[in-house]
Write a protein that holds these residues in place. Structure first.
Motif, PDB file in Angstrom:
ATOM      1  N   VAL A  17       1.426  -1.082   0.129  1.00 29.60           N
ATOM      2  CA  VAL A  17       0.486  -0.024   0.187  1.00 29.60           C
ATOM      3  C   VAL A  17       0.963   0.855  -0.154  1.00 29.60           C
ATOM      4  N   ILE A  18       1.725   1.387   0.720  1.00 31.16           N
ATOM      5  CA  ILE A  18       2.908   2.531   1.040  1.00 31.16           C
ATOM      6  C   ILE A  18       3.285   2.454  -0.653  1.00 31.16           C
ATOM      7  N   LEU A  19       4.229   1.937  -1.516  1.00 25.43           N
ATOM      8  CA  LEU A  19       4.294   1.390  -2.997  1.00 25.43           C
ATOM      9  C   LEU A  19       2.810   2.141  -3.573  1.00 25.43           C
ATOM     10  N   ALA A  44       8.245   3.362   4.861  1.00 23.80           N
ATOM     11  CA  ALA A  44       8.373   2.245   5.327  1.00 23.80           C
ATOM     12  C   ALA A  44       9.451   1.565   6.202  1.00 23.80           C
ATOM     13  N   SER A  45      10.090   2.850   6.151  1.00 22.03           N
ATOM     14  CA  SER A  45      10.971   2.626   7.616  1.00 22.03           C
ATOM     15  C   SER A  45      10.675   3.022   9.438  1.00 22.03           C
ATOM     16  N   ILE A  46       9.114   3.585   9.442  1.00 18.35           N
ATOM     17  CA  ILE A  46       8.633   3.769  10.230  1.00 18.35           C
ATOM     18  C   ILE A  46       7.741   3.245  10.854  1.00 18.35           C
ATOM     19  N   LEU A  47       7.444   2.115   9.755  1.00 18.69           N
ATOM     20  CA  LEU A  47       5.969   0.846   9.877  1.00 18.69           C
ATOM     21  C   LEU A  47       7.073  -0.332  10.417  1.00 18.69           C
ATOM     22  N   SER A  48       8.341  -0.550  10.579  1.00 21.89           N
ATOM     23  CA  SER A  48       8.945  -1.926  10.212  1.00 21.89           C
ATOM     24  C   SER A  48       9.141  -1.258  12.130  1.00 21.89           C
ATOM     25  N   LEU A  49       9.623  -0.658  12.083  1.00 19.37           N
ATOM     26  CA  LEU A  49       9.571  -0.678  13.774  1.00 19.37           C
ATOM     27  C   LEU A  49       9.452  -0.950  15.230  1.00 19.37           C
ATOM     28  N   THR A  50       7.675  -1.789  14.439  1.00 19.49           N
ATOM     29  CA  THR A  50       7.135  -2.245  15.444  1.00 19.49           C
ATOM     30  C   THR A  50       7.095  -3.790  14.693  1.00 19.49           C
ATOM     31  N   PHE A  51       8.604  -4.338  14.686  1.00 20.04           N
ATOM     32  CA  PHE A  51       9.197  -5.580  14.180  1.00 20.04           C
ATOM     33  C   PHE A  51       8.321  -5.925  15.259  1.00 20.04           C
ATOM     34  N   PRO A  52       9.736  -5.414  16.184  1.00 24.62           N
ATOM     35  CA  PRO A  52       9.855  -6.359  17.936  1.00 24.62           C
ATOM     36  C   PRO A  52       9.578  -6.541  18.679  1.00 24.62           C
ATOM     37  N   LEU A  96      17.430  -1.629  -1.858  1.00 27.23           N
ATOM     38  CA  LEU A  96      18.812  -1.625  -0.924  1.00 27.23           C
ATOM     39  C   LEU A  96      18.043  -1.522   0.752  1.00 27.23           C
ATOM     40  N   LEU A  97      16.980  -0.550   0.484  1.00 26.73           N
ATOM     41  CA  LEU A  97      16.289  -0.928   1.829  1.00 26.73           C
ATOM     42  C   LEU A  97      15.848  -1.841   2.388  1.00 26.73           C
ATOM     43  N   PRO A  98      14.589  -3.062   1.931  1.00 29.48           N
ATOM     44  CA  PRO A  98      14.559  -3.795   2.468  1.00 29.48           C
ATOM     45  C   PRO A  98      15.218  -4.712   3.282  1.00 29.48           C
ATOM     46  N   ILE A  99      16.294  -4.866   2.371  1.00 35.83           N
ATOM     47  CA  ILE A  99      17.354  -5.860   2.531  1.00 35.83           C
ATOM     48  C   ILE A  99      18.210  -4.691   4.147  1.00 35.83           C
ATOM     49  N   ALA A 100      18.283  -3.749   4.119  1.00 39.64           N
ATOM     50  CA  ALA A 100      19.019  -3.270   5.749  1.00 39.64           C
ATOM     51  C   ALA A 100      17.930  -3.205   6.621  1.00 39.64           C
ATOM     52  N   ILE A 101      17.124  -3.022   6.530  1.00 44.50           N
ATOM     53  CA  ILE A 101      15.913  -3.606   7.361  1.00 44.50           C
ATOM     54  C   ILE A 101      15.586  -4.856   7.818  1.00 44.50           C
ATOM     55  N   ALA A 102      15.604  -5.523   7.185  1.00 37.51           N
ATOM     56  CA  ALA A 102      15.639  -6.520   7.960  1.00 37.51           C
ATOM     57  C   ALA A 102      16.544  -7.551   7.953  1.00 37.51           C
ATOM     58  N   GLY A 103      18.020  -6.787   8.077  1.00 36.89           N
ATOM     59  CA  GLY A 103      19.564  -7.788   7.849  1.00 36.89           C
ATOM     60  C   GLY A 103      19.748  -6.920   9.719  1.00 36.89           C
TER      61      GLY A 103
END
Length: 223
Positions: A17-19, A44-52, A96-103
């Protein structure tokens, strides 16, 4: 259904949806791709902050990161996402962003400390984007950074914005995660912010999406 699998499906939809929102902003509302690119990057970066607080393991995040890496790589070479790739400069930041977030999430999981994910990704989602937007708005009017004849294609104001926001993020995040700020944490905040700002300054073609969180991780691990 496995709760983490369900969350992964929901996150995948949310990132899609972001894309899609970026595409609407670019094609329908005619927002410049430099800005829609930063919108997708930050969201995408801010949304991923909920992962932990959602995942107890790292595997689903890693799979999701690899999935979006290949989706964005395909879109880049088939010219499908104008809101991200329709820029004059050569950059690999989007893929590279999704790799950075997942890594980063994977490393933080094995180090068993949420700050190793929260701080690096906040620097990517907030400091990097604000520095980029500042450079876009004022880059043509203000002097760009040149070191011994090396044109870095970065502005003094953009790098300053990155440094100041990164310092604020580090101070806030460390206080929020620990409940206090010691002299050691103040030093850590200054070094992480400075190191990340230098990584962003010296990186080109979107590789700051890797060097910024990696630098933050390395410096944080020293404390």
């Amino acid at each position: 259904m496995n709760p983490e699998l369900l969350y992964t499906i929901l996150f995948t939809i949310a990132f899609a949806v972001i894309l899609a929102t970026g595409e609407v902003l670019h094609h329908v509302l005619k927002v410049r791709s430099e800005f829609t690119r930063k919108f997708s990057h930050s969201a995408a970066s801010i949304l991923s902050l909920t992962f932990p607080w959602v995942y107890e393991s790292y595997e689903y995040v890693l799979v999701m990161g690899v999935l979006f890496f290949f989706i964005l790589l395909t879109a880049k070479y088939k010219d499908l996402l104008k809101s991200i790739d329709d820029v004059t400069r050569k950059t690999h930041g989007g893929i590279l962003l999704p790799i950075a977030i997942a890594g980063t999430f994977t490393i933080a999981h094995f180090m068993d400390d949420v700050k190793f994910f929260i701080i690096p990704i906040m620097l990517l989602g907030v400091s990097d984007s604000l520095a980029g937007i500042t450079g876009i708005l004022y880059g043509k009017k203000l002097r760009k950074i040149i070191i011994y004849g090396w044109h870095l294609k970065k502005t003094y104001i953009g790098s300053t914005v990155f440094l100041l926001t990164a310092l604020a993020i580090c101070l806030y995040a460390l206080h929020w995660l620990t409940g206090y700020l010691s002299p050691k944490m103040l030093l850590a905040s200054f070094l992480v912010a400075t190191g990340a700002a230098l990584a962003e300054l010296l990186s080109s073609k979107g590789f700051d999406n890797i060097t910024v969180p990696l630098t933050a991780l390395i410096i944080l691990s020293l404390f």
